[in-house]
Motif scaffolding. Structure first.
Motif: not given
Length: 174
Positions: A117-118, A120-121, A168-169, A171-173
């Protein structure tokens, strides 16, 4: 309806009494929307019969459509370009500058290689920085240079950036 609004055919900027520009005062836009909605609310015309209520409903729909366009930066910019006679044509014109296409490919590769996640962030932060730069360039193209061709290029790039940021959001969610 009232003297405050001349015609259903007025452009959105005229309807809301705001300048034809990219940067708008959001609080003033919101306040004007509420004022226009109060003026056009069909209940105000209940005593005048069904025809008056239908007209009020048309006004209400028109006001809401204009508000949705003006409050969204990309829709507002695309609308401004259309008013200048230079539509975005995103569906039929997909040509983009080579440097932007390269950047898109790099972002897609970075997303494919992202393991945490980092990762992707970090990519999202880079995309958001590019979005802010493009919004500033868009404001310059419209508000300073009044250049619809330059504005169209920025809008089209921002449309991709926003879609990619949504990916991206997600993927993070997920």
């Amino acid at each position: 309806m009232s003297e405050d609004v001349a015609s259903l055919q007025d452009d959105d900027f005229a309807l809301f009494g705001v300048p034809r520009r990219f940067r708008l005062d959001r609080a003033a836009l919101d306040a004007r929307w509420k004022q226009l909605q109060r003026l056009a609310h069909p209940d105000r015309f209940a005593h005048q019969g069904a025809a008056a209520q239908r007209i009020a409903m048309q006004w209400s729909v028109r006001i809401n459509e204009a508000y949705q366009r003006l409050r969204d930066p990309l829709r507002r910019a695309a609308y401004w370009c259309e008013l200048q006679g230079v539509p975005i044509e995103a569906e039929s014109n997909t040509a983009m500058p080579a440097d932007f296409l390269l950047q898109q490919m790099q972002w897609r590769e970075a997303l494919d290689e992202a393991r945490t996640p980092e990762d992707v962030e970090a990519l999202l932060q880079a995309v958001e920085a590019e979005r802010r730069e493009r919004l500033d360039a868009l404001a310059d193209a419209i508000d300073v240079r009044a250049d619809p061709q330059a504005a169209v290029a920025q809008v089209r790039a921002l449309m991709f950036i926003e879609r990619f940021a949504d990916t991206l959001h997600a993927r993070l969610d997920g």
